[in-house]
Design a protein around this motif. Structure first.
Motif, short mmCIF file in Angstrom:
data_model
loop_
_atom_site.label_atom_id
_atom_site.label_comp_id
_atom_site.label_asym_id
_atom_site.label_seq_id
_atom_site.Cartn_x
_atom_site.Cartn_y
_atom_site.Cartn_z
N THR A 32 11.15 -41.37 -13.07
CA THR A 32 11.68 -42.34 -14.01
C THR A 32 11.81 -41.71 -15.40
N ILE A 33 10.80 -40.98 -15.82
CA ILE A 33 10.86 -40.32 -17.12
C ILE A 33 11.94 -39.25 -17.14
N LEU A 34 12.07 -38.51 -16.05
CA LEU A 34 13.12 -37.50 -15.96
C LEU A 34 14.50 -38.14 -15.99
N PHE A 35 14.68 -39.23 -15.24
CA PHE A 35 15.96 -39.95 -15.24
C PHE A 35 16.28 -40.50 -16.62
N MET A 36 15.28 -41.03 -17.31
CA MET A 36 15.48 -41.55 -18.66
C MET A 36 15.88 -40.43 -19.61
N PHE A 37 15.20 -39.31 -19.53
CA PHE A 37 15.50 -38.19 -20.42
C PHE A 37 16.91 -37.66 -20.21
N ILE A 38 17.31 -37.47 -18.96
CA ILE A 38 18.64 -36.96 -18.66
C ILE A 38 19.72 -37.95 -19.06
N SER A 39 19.53 -39.23 -18.74
CA SER A 39 20.55 -40.23 -19.07
C SER A 39 20.67 -40.43 -20.58
N PHE A 40 19.55 -40.42 -21.27
CA PHE A 40 19.58 -40.57 -22.73
C PHE A 40 20.23 -39.36 -23.38
N SER A 41 20.00 -38.17 -22.85
CA SER A 41 20.62 -36.97 -23.39
C SER A 41 22.13 -36.99 -23.20
N LEU A 42 22.58 -37.38 -22.02
CA LEU A 42 24.03 -37.46 -21.78
C LEU A 42 24.69 -38.50 -22.66
N PHE A 43 24.01 -39.61 -22.85
CA PHE A 43 24.54 -40.67 -23.72
C PHE A 43 24.64 -40.18 -25.17
N ASN A 44 23.64 -39.43 -25.60
CA ASN A 44 23.67 -38.91 -26.97
C ASN A 44 24.73 -37.85 -27.16
N ILE A 45 25.03 -37.08 -26.14
CA ILE A 45 26.13 -36.10 -26.23
C ILE A 45 27.44 -36.84 -26.47
N ASP A 46 27.64 -37.94 -25.76
CA ASP A 46 28.85 -38.74 -25.95
C ASP A 46 28.91 -39.32 -27.36
N LEU A 47 27.78 -39.79 -27.87
CA LEU A 47 27.76 -40.36 -29.22
C LEU A 47 27.96 -39.29 -30.29
N ILE A 48 27.40 -38.11 -30.08
CA ILE A 48 27.58 -37.03 -31.05
C ILE A 48 29.04 -36.59 -31.10
N ASN A 49 29.71 -36.57 -29.96
CA ASN A 49 31.14 -36.25 -29.96
C ASN A 49 31.94 -37.27 -30.76
N LEU A 50 31.59 -38.54 -30.64
CA LEU A 50 32.28 -39.57 -31.42
C LEU A 50 31.94 -39.46 -32.91
N LEU A 51 30.72 -39.08 -33.21
CA LEU A 51 30.32 -38.94 -34.60
C LEU A 51 31.03 -37.76 -35.26
N ILE A 52 31.19 -36.68 -34.53
CA ILE A 52 31.91 -35.52 -35.06
C ILE A 52 33.38 -35.86 -35.31
N LYS A 53 33.98 -36.61 -34.42
CA LYS A 53 35.38 -37.01 -34.59
C LYS A 53 35.55 -38.17 -35.56
N ASN A 54 34.43 -38.71 -36.07
CA ASN A 54 34.43 -39.79 -37.05
C ASN A 54 35.12 -41.05 -36.48
N LYS A 55 34.77 -41.41 -35.27
CA LYS A 55 35.38 -42.57 -34.62
C LYS A 55 34.42 -43.74 -34.44
N LEU A 56 33.19 -43.64 -34.92
CA LEU A 56 32.25 -44.74 -34.79
C LEU A 56 32.60 -45.85 -35.79
N ASN A 57 32.58 -47.08 -35.33
CA ASN A 57 32.86 -48.20 -36.21
C ASN A 57 31.61 -49.08 -36.32
N ASN A 58 31.72 -50.14 -37.07
CA ASN A 58 30.57 -51.01 -37.32
C ASN A 58 30.09 -51.72 -36.05
N ASP A 59 31.00 -52.10 -35.19
CA ASP A 59 30.61 -52.77 -33.94
C ASP A 59 29.75 -51.85 -33.07
N THR A 60 30.16 -50.60 -32.96
CA THR A 60 29.41 -49.64 -32.16
C THR A 60 28.03 -49.40 -32.76
#
Length: 109
Positions: free
Chosen positions: A4-32
């Motif tokens: 469970t901890i391993l699954f949480m760590f991997i899923s959270f890391s993948l999710f953060n990679i997606d968010l960092i890509n959006l942050l670099i492209k400056n596409k995050l809005n207030n709703d997100t």
């Protein structure tokens, strides 16, 4: 428990990679940002209600809201990127796992 901890760590890391890509492209809005902040608050409240207070009913409600909020985050990311991101799906599956785990624990009393 280790899986469970391993699954949480991997899923959270993948999710953060997606968010960092959006942050670099400056596409995050207030709703997100609202959904991300509420996701952090709900995640912490699940831990508090389940482990500290040992209140299964409130932790069940909070985990349902956590799962629902994660669905809205994925939907918001789809609106921003114009397609579904596979990197954010494991984190949604983790929220489903948390909800189902607390649901099973709730009904096994």
């Amino acid at each position: 428990m280790n899986y469970t901890i391993l699954f949480m760590f991997i899923s959270f890391s993948l999710f953060n990679i997606d968010l960092i890509n959006l942050l670099i492209k400056n596409k995050l809005n207030n709703d997100t940002l609202y959904f991300l902040i509420s996701n952090m608050i709900l995640g912490i409240s699940i831990l508090i209600f389940y482990f500290y207070y040992k209140d299964l009913f409130i932790s069940l409600l909070t985990s349902f809201l956590y799962m629902l909020n994660q669905f809205f985050i994925i939907r918001e990311l789809k609106v921003i990127k114009q397609k579904y991101s596979l990197l954010s799906m494991p984190y949604y599956f983790f929220s489903i796992y948390v909800f189902s785990y607390i649901l099973v624990t709730f009904f096994n009393l």
